[in-house]
Design a protein around this motif. Structure first.
Motif, PDB file in Angstrom:
ATOM      1  N   PHE A 196       6.904   0.432  -5.570  1.00 40.71           N
ATOM      2  CA  PHE A 196       8.089   0.050  -4.255  1.00 40.71           C
ATOM      3  C   PHE A 196       8.208  -1.417  -4.328  1.00 40.71           C
ATOM      4  N   GLY A 197       9.455  -1.676  -4.045  1.00 35.79           N
ATOM      5  CA  GLY A 197      10.011  -3.074  -4.017  1.00 35.79           C
ATOM      6  C   GLY A 197       9.595  -3.755  -2.557  1.00 35.79           C
ATOM      7  N   THR A 198       9.827  -5.042  -2.631  1.00 35.24           N
ATOM      8  CA  THR A 198       9.598  -5.851  -1.360  1.00 35.24           C
ATOM      9  C   THR A 198      10.623  -6.625  -1.324  1.00 35.24           C
ATOM     10  N   ASP A 248      -8.349  -0.312  -8.976  1.00 40.31           N
ATOM     11  CA  ASP A 248      -7.598  -0.220  -7.818  1.00 40.31           C
ATOM     12  C   ASP A 248      -6.891  -1.615  -7.781  1.00 40.31           C
ATOM     13  N   ASP A 249      -7.220  -2.436  -8.157  1.00 42.42           N
ATOM     14  CA  ASP A 249      -6.785  -3.978  -7.924  1.00 42.42           C
ATOM     15  C   ASP A 249      -6.289  -4.142  -6.712  1.00 42.42           C
ATOM     16  N   LEU A 250      -7.214  -3.897  -5.778  1.00 48.85           N
ATOM     17  CA  LEU A 250      -7.076  -4.438  -4.315  1.00 48.85           C
ATOM     18  C   LEU A 250      -7.545  -5.896  -4.256  1.00 48.85           C
ATOM     19  N   ILE A 251      -7.374  -6.500  -2.901  1.00 51.19           N
ATOM     20  CA  ILE A 251      -7.667  -7.549  -2.783  1.00 51.19           C
ATOM     21  C   ILE A 251      -9.068  -7.980  -2.787  1.00 51.19           C
ATOM     22  N   ARG A 256       4.932   5.658  -8.349  1.00 50.99           N
ATOM     23  CA  ARG A 256       6.145   4.665  -7.637  1.00 50.99           C
ATOM     24  C   ARG A 256       5.630   3.276  -7.552  1.00 50.99           C
ATOM     25  N   THR A 262       1.716   2.173  -8.901  1.00 54.52           N
ATOM     26  CA  THR A 262       0.930   3.373  -9.564  1.00 54.52           C
ATOM     27  C   THR A 262       1.995   3.826 -10.488  1.00 54.52           C
ATOM     28  N   GLY A 287      -1.115 -11.569   0.924  1.00 50.36           N
ATOM     29  CA  GLY A 287      -2.150 -10.867   0.081  1.00 50.36           C
ATOM     30  C   GLY A 287      -2.998 -11.946  -1.002  1.00 50.36           C
ATOM     31  N   CYS A 310      -3.103  -6.308  -7.386  1.00 54.15           N
ATOM     32  CA  CYS A 310      -1.689  -5.854  -7.457  1.00 54.15           C
ATOM     33  C   CYS A 310      -1.443  -5.659  -5.879  1.00 54.15           C
ATOM     34  N   HIS A 311      -0.208  -6.104  -5.326  1.00 55.98           N
ATOM     35  CA  HIS A 311      -0.050  -5.835  -4.076  1.00 55.98           C
ATOM     36  C   HIS A 311       1.008  -4.745  -3.754  1.00 55.98           C
ATOM     37  N   ASN A 312       0.523  -3.572  -3.992  1.00 54.83           N
ATOM     38  CA  ASN A 312       1.578  -2.556  -4.316  1.00 54.83           C
ATOM     39  C   ASN A 312       2.345  -2.358  -3.017  1.00 54.83           C
ATOM     40  N   ILE A 313       1.498  -2.409  -1.680  1.00 54.86           N
ATOM     41  CA  ILE A 313       2.361  -2.049  -0.468  1.00 54.86           C
ATOM     42  C   ILE A 313       2.092  -3.059   0.697  1.00 54.86           C
ATOM     43  N   GLU A 314       1.349  -4.096   0.084  1.00 56.38           N
ATOM     44  CA  GLU A 314       1.321  -5.070   1.345  1.00 56.38           C
ATOM     45  C   GLU A 314       1.912  -6.523   0.896  1.00 56.38           C
TER      46      GLU A 314
END
Lengths: 388, 388, 388, 388
Positions: free
Chosen positions: D33-35, D250-253, D31, D28, D297, D288-292
Motif C-alpha cells: 500500500f502506498g502512503t 513481521d517487522d513491526l515497531i 500488496r 507483504t 512509526g 516496515c511500516h506497511n499500513i501506519e
C-alpha cells in the motif's frame, strides 16, 4: 540408479547404541504407567537390550546412566553384557535429580553445588575406565524458570569453568559430548539451549569435546539436517540422540513423527561423512516408551534407523549433483524423493536372512516367548525408572 | 483520560479462585522438588489459600481436585474453609492418574473405562452438591502418542456420549466447563486440543456447558485474546485457568512470561463484558510452583491479575474507538499502550489500605511469620502433590 | 492385506482442482522472479492447466480468481476450457489488493468498505452462474497489525453481517466456503484465524456454508488431520486448499515438506467419508511456484496427492481397528506405517497405462515440447501474477 | 533503589541508527500500500530520518541500502545529511533482487553468480569509504525451497570463500556484520539461519567480523536475550536490527509485540557491557511500516527503545545479585519486574525538556506541519520502496 546391492555392504557397519533407561518405566509429570516385565536392575535392562541386538544385529552397545545404573562392580557388569553379546557404551551423567541441583549444577551460582556436580562427572570418568566407554555425555537440566532468577551471563562462565575441569580429567581415548536442549525442565532460560552454545563450549575445550545432537531438542520448525551438515563441516558432531516429536521433547520412537525428516538427517550424515568408516559420530537412541511395549519399541527404533539409512544411501548422488548444478529444482528434489519413497523393506528382509538374522525381527522376537518369560519372572521388586 | 478513581469500584468485585494443588508439590518428569512447610492435607492447603485471601481480598474461593482433595465429610471441609474466610469453588475431576486411563478416559475405546470415568464425574457432581460448587471442570489427558494408535473420529463420538451423560446429571445451578489443551501428556493427538473442539461439544450439550480457557494451552503464536473475544461473543466462555508460559504448558505465574499478553487478554475480557457484574466467566489460577515459594507465588499471581485488570480498565475506550474509527493505527495503539505502561502500583497500594488490606500484601505476609510457622509445624507426614 | 487391485477403482474418481494463479508468477515480498513461458491471460492459464489434466486425468477443473481472471465473456471462457477437456471450478474472491481494503474488507469498520467488499462477492456469484461454478471461496486478508488498531469483537459482528448478505445471495446449488488462516498478511490479529472461527460462522450461516481447510494455514505443531476428522464429523468440511510448508504459509508443493502428514490427512479423509462418492469435500491446490517450473510443479502436486491417496486407501482398516481395540499401540501404528511405506508408484504407473495415460506423466509432458512451445510463443506481453 | 537521576547521564549517549528504507513503501507479498508523502529519493528519505533525530536526539545516523539508495555522489549525499544534522551509517548490501540471485548469491553453486555478489560487496566497501561508514551489513536471502534443491554442505563452503574475499577487502576501520535469519524468503533451508552459523563464520573470518542480531529472525519461543548474553560474552555481537513480531519476520515497531522481551534484551545488553561507552554494539532499526505512518512509526520506535533502555538501567543490580545468590526466585524476579513496571515516561519527558527537546516528540512532530508539507510537495514521481 543406485541399487540395494550397491549399498548392502555399507549397512553392515551400522551400530546404534541403546539407552538402558528405555527399558525402564518413564512417563510425564502427570503419570508414570508401569508395564509387566519391566527390568528392576541394570542387569535386566542389559538383558533386554541384548535381545534387540540379537534380533537385529544393530545394537552392539548399551549406554548407561549414572546413578540409575550404579553397580558395585562395573567390570562384572561389562562381563555380563559381553556374555549376552553386547558391550557397555556411553556413560550419561545425571545432575537433575539430586536435591542439591534444584537451581542448577555445573552452571550453578553456588561453588559447592558446582563442586558436587563436577565430582559426579569425575566419578563417571572413573566408571568409564572400568566399562571401557569412550564417551561421557553431559546433558544439563540447568536453567531458570523466571526472568531475573539467575544471571545468564555468569552462569555461562561458571559452566565453562566446570566443563574445563571435567575435560581435563578425560583419558586420552575418552571424549566429552555436550548435549543441548531448547527447554525443559527449565522454562525461562536453559544454559545450553542450542547448538551454537554447545559448539562455543566444545570448541573452547579442545579436540576431545564434541556436540551431541538430540533430534527432539529444537525450537519448532528448526531445520535439523542443516545443523547436522554444519556440525560435520565444523568437525564437532560427536553423537546423535535419536527420537522424534510432534511438539516438545516427546521422546517418541525415532522416525515415527516425521519419517521424511529422519531421511533428510541421515542423508546429510552420509553426505557429510558422518557414516564413513572412521567417522567420529556415535549413533544412539534416547527415547521413552511411556505406553507402548519397550523392547518392541526399541526394535522398531533401530529398524527405522536402518531402513532410513538404506534409503539415504540409495540417493543417486551423482545425478543429484548434476540436477543441483543445473538449478533443476524439481528434478533434484525428485531424485531425493525417489530414494525416500523406495520400499527397502523386502530387500532388507532378504539381506537379514543372508546374515542369519530373522527377516522380520519384531515378529521373531514376539514369537520367542521372551516377553512372556520376563513378565512371569520379574514379578516382585521395584521396576526401574527415572527415579532409580 | 480514565483515572484510577474512576475504576476503583470495579476492582472491588474481583475474585480469583485458587487451585488447592498450587500449594502442594509439583514438578517436571525429571524431578519433583519438595519444599519445607508444604501441606499434607486438603485442610492445610485451604489454610494456605486462606492466607492469600487474607492479605489481598482477591481470592475468596479454593478450587478442589478429586481425588487429591478427597475427604470423608465435604460439609465439614467447607465449614473449615468458611471459618478461614474462604469457600470451596470449582471441582476438578481427574482421569489421568488411574492405571485404567492409560489409553484414555471419557474418549476411551473401552466401554468399561468410559463407564469408570463417567462414574467419577457423577461422584464429582455429588461432591459439588455438598461443597456448594457451581462448576465441574473437565480437563482430559485423553489422546494418543502414535499415529494409528486410536481412531480419532470414533473417540470424538465416545467423548460426546460420555459428556452427555455427565451433563444430564448436573443440577439446575451447576455447570460443566470443558477445558482444551494443545498437547501433553498425549504427544500425537489430543481429544480436546483447541477451543473449536470444546466449543463444538459444549454447544451440543446445552446452556449449562461452557468452555474453559487455560492461557497455557495453545500452539506457539496463538492470539489468545482473539479466542477470548470470540468465546465471549458466542456466549460460551465459562472460565479461565490463568498461568503463563514461554514454551509449552509451563504453568508459570500468570503474567510473568508475557505481561502485555495478559493485559490484552484482560482488555478483551472487559471489552466483551466478561468482567461485568453478571458475567458467567469464572477466573481461576492453574499453576505449578516447582522451585519457588508457593504461598508467595500465589500472592504474586493474584496481584498480577489485579494490577493488569486495573490497567485494562484504565484504557480510554472512547478515545480508542475514535482512533479506531479514524484508522489511526499508531494513535489507537498508543491509547492502549498508555494504559499498559501506567504504573498502577502506588494507587493500588493506597486503595488497599483504604480497604484495610496491607499496601504490600507480599511484604505483610512475609512479616507475619506464617511461613516459618508451617515449616516448623508440618514436619512429618507426606507432603501433598499430584500423586495424592 | 489390502492390495492395489482392491483400491484401483476408487482412484478413478479422484479429482483435484487446479488454481489458475499457480501458472502465473508469484514470489515473496522480497522478489517475484519471472519465468519464460508464463501465461499472460486467463486463457493461457487454462491451457496450461489443461496440460496437467491431459497427462494425469486428475485435474478436470480450474479454479479462477476474480479479478485476476476477469474476462468479458465467462461463457466463452468456459467453452474455451471445455474444448481443452477441463471445466471452470471454484470462484475465489479478492479483497486484499484494492487500496480500499488497507484496513479490512468484510470485517472493516467502515460501512462503505464492507459494501464494496460485499458487492464484489455478489459479482462473484454472478460470475459463478455464468461459469457453472458451485463454490464461492472466501479467504480474507482482514486483520490488524498492532494491538488496539481495531476492535476485534466488533469486527466479528461486521464480518457476520457481511457474510450473511453474501450467503443469502447464493443460488440453490451454490455454496460458500470460508477459509481460515493463522496469520499473514495481518501480523497481530486475523479475523478468521482458525477452524473454530470459520466453523462458528458457517454454522450460523446455514447448510450451504462450509469451512475450507488450507493445509498451510495453521500454527506450528497443529494436528491438521484432527481438524479434518472433526470437521467431517460436524458435517462442515467443504474443501481443501492443498500445499505444504516448513514454516509459515510457504505454499510449497503439497506433500513436499511432510509427506507423512499428507498421508495422515488423507487417511482421515477416507476414514471420515470425505472421499466417498457423495462427499461434499472439494479437493483443490493452492500453491506458489516461485522458483520452480510451474506446469511440472502442478503435475508433481496432483501426483503426490494421488500417490498418497492410494497409500491411505491401502490401510488395512479391519486390522487397524482390531489393533486399536486391543490397545496394541505399536501394532496399530505398524499397520498405518505399512501402507505409508508401500511404494505405490509401479502399480500406479501400470494402472495409468491401462487407462491410456502415460505411466510417467512428468516425463511425458517434458517430452511433449509444450514447455518449449509456450516459451517461444509467449514472448511479449505482461506475464500474469498476483497483481493482475 | 536506582533513581532516574542516577541513570540520566547514561541515556545521553544513546544512538539508534534508522534504516532509510523504513521511510519508503513496504508490504507483504499480497500488496504494497502506498502512503501520501512517501519519499521518492535517497535525499527525501534522509530528510525524513532527520526529523526523527530532530525531535528525539536519538537517531544521529541513517543506514543506507545499495542499490535502493544509489546516488552518483555519495560525498554530496553525506554532506546533505550532515546539513540536516545526521550522518550516514551502515551500508546494507542487496543480493536478493537481481534475476541472477534466483538460486542464491554468496552461497550459490555458480561461480559467476558468486563473483557478481562478491563484486557487489566490494562496491559497497567503496561506497563506505565515501560515506564514512564503519559497518557493512550482510543479510543473505540465500537458501532453497525444496529438499535436494541445493547441497547444504557445499553452499557453506562457497559462502565461507565469498565472505573471505569480502572480509579481506575491508579497510582497517571497517567491519563486516553477518546477519542470520530463521527463514524467508527461502522456505526449506536458509544458508545463515541461526546465530551459531553466523558465529562460526565471523569467528573464522577474524576480528573485524561480527554477528548482527535481528530481533525478528528466530524460531518461535527462542530466548533472544540468552543469545545477546552469549554473543556479548564471546565478543562477537556487532549490531542489532530492532523490530518486533508476533509470528514470523513481521517487522513491526520494536517493542510493540512483546515489550517485556525488549526489556529483557536491553537488560542483558546493559549487563553484558553492550551499552558501555566503548561497546562495539551498534543499535539499528529494521522495520516496515506497511499500513501506519512512517515517520511517526520511526519516532515511536526510537522512543520505545529509549524508554525500555531507561527501565533496563533502573534495575537494581546489587539487590538483584543478592537475591540471585540467595536463590530467592521470586525476590529476584520482583526486582527485575519492578524496573519494568516503572513508568519512566514522565521522567523522560522532563529530561528531554532539560535538553531542549520536546517533552512529547510525537506530538511536537505532528504539530510541526512537516507531514502535511511533504504530502503536498511530493505529489509526482515514483514513491520509494523495496524495488527501487
Amino acid at each position: 540408479m543406485v541399487q540395494f546391492s550397491d549399498i548392502a555392504s555399507e549397512l553392515e557397519r551400522q551400530a546404534i547404541e541403546l539407552p538402558s533407561w528405555a527399558f525402564g518405566n518413564s512417563g510425564t509429570r502427570f503419570r508414570v504407567f508401569g508395564t509387566p516385565g519391566t527390568p528392576r536392575t541394570p542387569e535386566e535392562k542389559i538383558a533386554d537390550a541384548a535381545q534387540v541386538n540379537a534380533y537385529t544385529g544393530l545394537a552392539p552397545k548399551v549406554a548407561i546412566h549414572i546413578p540409575w545404573d550404579k553397580v558395585d562392580d562395573y567390570a562384572a557388569l561389562r562381563s555380563y553384557a559381553n556374555d549376552l553379546g553386547v558391550d557397555l557404551g556411553t556413560v550419561n551423567s545425571n545432575t537433575f535429580q539430586d536435591e542439591a541441583y534444584k537451581f542448577g549444577s555445573l552452571s550453578s551460582g553456588e561453588a559447592s553445588v558446582r563442586r558436587k556436580a563436577i565430582d559426579h562427572h569425575l566419578e563417571c570418568i572413573e566408571i568409564m575406565h572400568q566399562t571401557g566407554s569412550r564417551d561421557l555425555k553431559i546433558w544439563l537440566a540447568d536453567g531458570t524458570n523466571y526472568p531475573g532468577q539467575g544471571d545468564i551471563r555468569s552462569r555461562q562462565d561458571w559452566l565453562a569453568e566446570s566443563l574445563r575441569e571435567i575435560y581435563d580429567a578425560l583419558g586420552d581415548e575418552q571424549r566429552l559430548v555436550l548435549e543441548y536442549k531448547f527447554f525443559e525442565p527449565a522454562f525461562y532460560h536453559t544454559d545450553v539451549p542450542d547448538w551454537g552454545t554447545s559448539y562455543a563450549h566444545v570448541t573452547a575445550l579442545g579436540p576431545k569435546a564434541f556436540t551431541c545432537l538430540d533430534t527432539g531438542h529444537h525450537a519448532p520448525g528448526t531445520n535439523i539436517e542443516f545443523i547436522v551438515a554444519q556440525l560435520l563441516r565444523l568437525g564437532k558432531l560427536g553423537s546423535f540422540d535419536f527420537n522424534s516429536r510432534f511438539y516438545a521433547d516427546d521422546d517418541l520412537i525415532v522416525g515415527s513423527a516425521d519419517p521424511f525428516q529422519l531421511f533428510r538427517i541421515l542423508y546429510e550424515v552420509v553426505r557429510g561423512g558422518g557414516y564413513d568408516v572412521d567417522s567420529p559420530v556415535a549413533f544412539m537412541l534416547d527415547q521413552c516408551h511411556n505406553i507402548e511395549e519397550k523392547i518392541v519399541g526399541q526394535l522398531r527404533s533401530v529398524l527405522n534407523v536402518q531402513e532410513m539409512t538404506a534409503r539415504a544411501l540409495l540417493v543417486d548422488r551423482a545425478a543429484l549433483l548434476e540436477a543441483q548444478n543445473a538449478n533443476d529444482v524439481l528434478g533434484a528434489n525428485a531424485i531425493l524423493m525417489d530414494a525416500f519413497y523406495t520400499d527397502v523393506r523386502p530387500d532388507l528382509a532378504a539381506w537379514r536372512e543372508s546374515r542369519e538374522l530373522p527377516a522380520d525381527p519384531i515378529a521373531a522376537f514376539k514369537a520367542s516367548g521372551y516377553q512372556e518369560k520376563i513378565v512371569a519372572e520379574r514379578a516382585g521388586g521395584v521396576q526401574a525408572g527415572w527415579g532409580a
